[in-house]
Structure formats: structure tokens, C-alpha cells
Design an enzyme around this catalytic site. Sequence first.
Site, PDB file in Angstrom:
ATOM      1  CE  LYS A 123      -5.200 -40.170 -12.516  1.00 53.39           C
ATOM      2  NZ  LYS A 123      -5.566 -38.777 -12.672  1.00 53.39           N
TER       3      LYS A 123
ATOM      4  CD  GLU B 274      -9.107 -38.671 -12.347  1.00 54.86           C
ATOM      5  OE1 GLU B 274      -8.938 -39.906 -12.362  1.00 54.86           O
ATOM      6  OE2 GLU B 274      -8.202 -37.848 -12.595  1.00 54.86           O
TER       7      GLU B 274
ATOM      8  CD  GLU C 201      -4.721 -37.113  -5.719  1.00 60.04           C
ATOM      9  OE1 GLU C 201      -3.646 -37.445  -6.207  1.00 60.04           O
ATOM     10  OE2 GLU C 201      -5.817 -37.555  -6.102  1.00 60.04           O
TER      11      GLU C 201
ATOM     12  CB  SER D 117       1.104 -31.953 -11.869  1.00 58.34           C
ATOM     13  OG  SER D 117      -0.054 -31.898 -12.683  1.00 58.34           O
TER      14      SER D 117
HETATM   15  C1  PEP Z   1      -4.103 -38.443  -9.451  1.00 56.68           C
HETATM   16  O1  PEP Z   1      -5.015 -38.554 -10.248  1.00 56.68           O
HETATM   17  O2  PEP Z   1      -4.184 -38.999  -8.350  1.00 56.68           O
HETATM   18  C2  PEP Z   1      -2.949 -37.639  -9.836  1.00 56.68           C
HETATM   19  C3  PEP Z   1      -2.237 -37.116  -8.878  1.00 56.68           C
HETATM   20  O3  PEP Z   1      -2.710 -37.494 -11.173  1.00 56.68           O
HETATM   21  P1  PEP Z   1      -1.436 -36.739 -11.842  1.00 56.68           P
HETATM   22  O4  PEP Z   1      -0.216 -37.171 -11.099  1.00 56.68           O
HETATM   23  O5  PEP Z   1      -1.449 -37.214 -13.268  1.00 56.68           O
HETATM   24  O6  PEP Z   1      -1.690 -35.281 -11.716  1.00 56.68           O
END
Ligand code: PEP
Length: 242
Positions: free
Chosen positions: A10, A94, A159, A204
Site C-alpha cells: 500500500k 481501496e 478480499e 488480515s
Molecule cells: C489488503 O489490503 O490487500 C489486505 C489484505 O490488507 P491486510 O492484510 O492488512 O488486511
Amino acid sequence: MRQLIAGNWKMNGSAAMAAELAGALRAESGLACDLLVCPPATLVAGVAAALKGSAVAVGGQDCHAKVSGAHTGDISAAMLADAGASAVIVGHSERRADHGETDAIVRAKAEAAAAAGLMPIVCVGETEAERVAGLEMAVVGGQLAGSLPSGFSGVVAYEPVWAIGTGRTPTEADVAAMHAFIRGELAKLLGDAGKGMRILYGGSVKPSNAASLMAVADVGGALVGGASLKAEDFLGIARAVR
Ligand code: PEP
């Protein structure tokens, strides 16, 4: 096919952090999975150079749908490839939320990625409100139909938006149900190509839950956000793959 553990940095990182992390990934051997890191655009070339000749691939986090032109602040898939990337994430939630990216835009970006020789990683996933309303399959089915170009070749990342960066994950049964659903949709949309396509789980993932999540049927790896920023966490997830 080996599972793929992909890190999405990110808007995080510096040249110093990237050099340290790339060095740690380079030094790792004997993993049972493939590794991909997706740093911010400013670091792609440096990380690609640091990982050149290693088994770790480098990707972008987004690309424009056009090859070049008057699009201030954007970068094209061809520019990512030129910087040493071999993959790119498109349609991350995002980007969909912060930049109003529709399925049609995501599809155009996935097409541009493929045209530039990059492996597109197309993200889909429902919000918490959509899951509470029992709409998760309808939402993800619609995103797949709208975001995947015809003849798509690449990776899909499931996701759930409510699991990203929250420390919350769906149950293994929920992950299994969604990945089985996605597998069926891919087979419908893409025929045989959809039957073997990697479907990553993201949201996560950390070393402590990676082994159980990666053991779920039809999970082809993980897209990792926060835990991809520290070598020990990212490698802890990769080492959990059997
Ligand atoms: C992501 O943004 O692709 C993601 C999975 O973030 P996190 O692992 O921090 O939940």
C-alpha cells in the site's frame, strides 16, 4: 499449482525499508510457495533490481488502462513492466472506494495489464453491510462478471472489505464457501482456464492464521497487506504454506 503469497505494501515504505525487506526475502530458501511483493510505484524499480535473479517477483498496486498519455499522476502497465514488474493488482477495494473504480474500469486495467505482459491480480469482495444482508455471493459474482476481461488469464483475490486491516477474518467455512462459489463462476466465465486459476484470500492474514486459511479448499494463496511490511511476518505466512 504452488500457492502464491503476495504482499501489498500500500502507501508504505522507503528506499531503506525496501532494501532491508528485499534482502531478507532474497535470503530465504526452501519455501513451498511463490512470493510476490507489490511496493508503491516509487519503489518498484529499486525492489525489482534488489530481487533480480531471485525467486521473488515484483508487482505494482495499480495501473492506468491506457498505455501512455495525458494522465497526470498515473502510471501505465507498460511502465510497470519497464520498471521490472511482472504483475499488478487491479480493483483493490481501496481503489474502488477511494477512486470510484467501477467494474468496467477494473476490467480495462486488467486488459491493459495483460497487454503489457503483466499478470493481473483482480480483487473482489463484499462490504460488511452486503454480507449482513446475505448479498456476498451476488456482489462477488457481479464483480467477477464485470471486472474479468473475456479470456482472462491471471489471478483473482477474494478480499472481504470488512476483513482488510481489521484483524477480523471470515470463518474457514465462509472462506471455503466463497472460494467454491468463485471457482464455479470462473469455470462459467472462462471454461477450463477458470478451473485451475489461483484464487487468493486476502484480509488480515498473519503468521498465526495463515496455515489454517491456506489449507482451505480452493485457496490458492494470500494477498497480504499489513503483515507484508515486516520480513518476519511475511515470511512467517509463507513458511506456513505446506
Ligand atoms: C489488503 O489490503 O490487500 C489486505 C489484505 O490488507 P491486510 O492484510 O492488512 O488486511
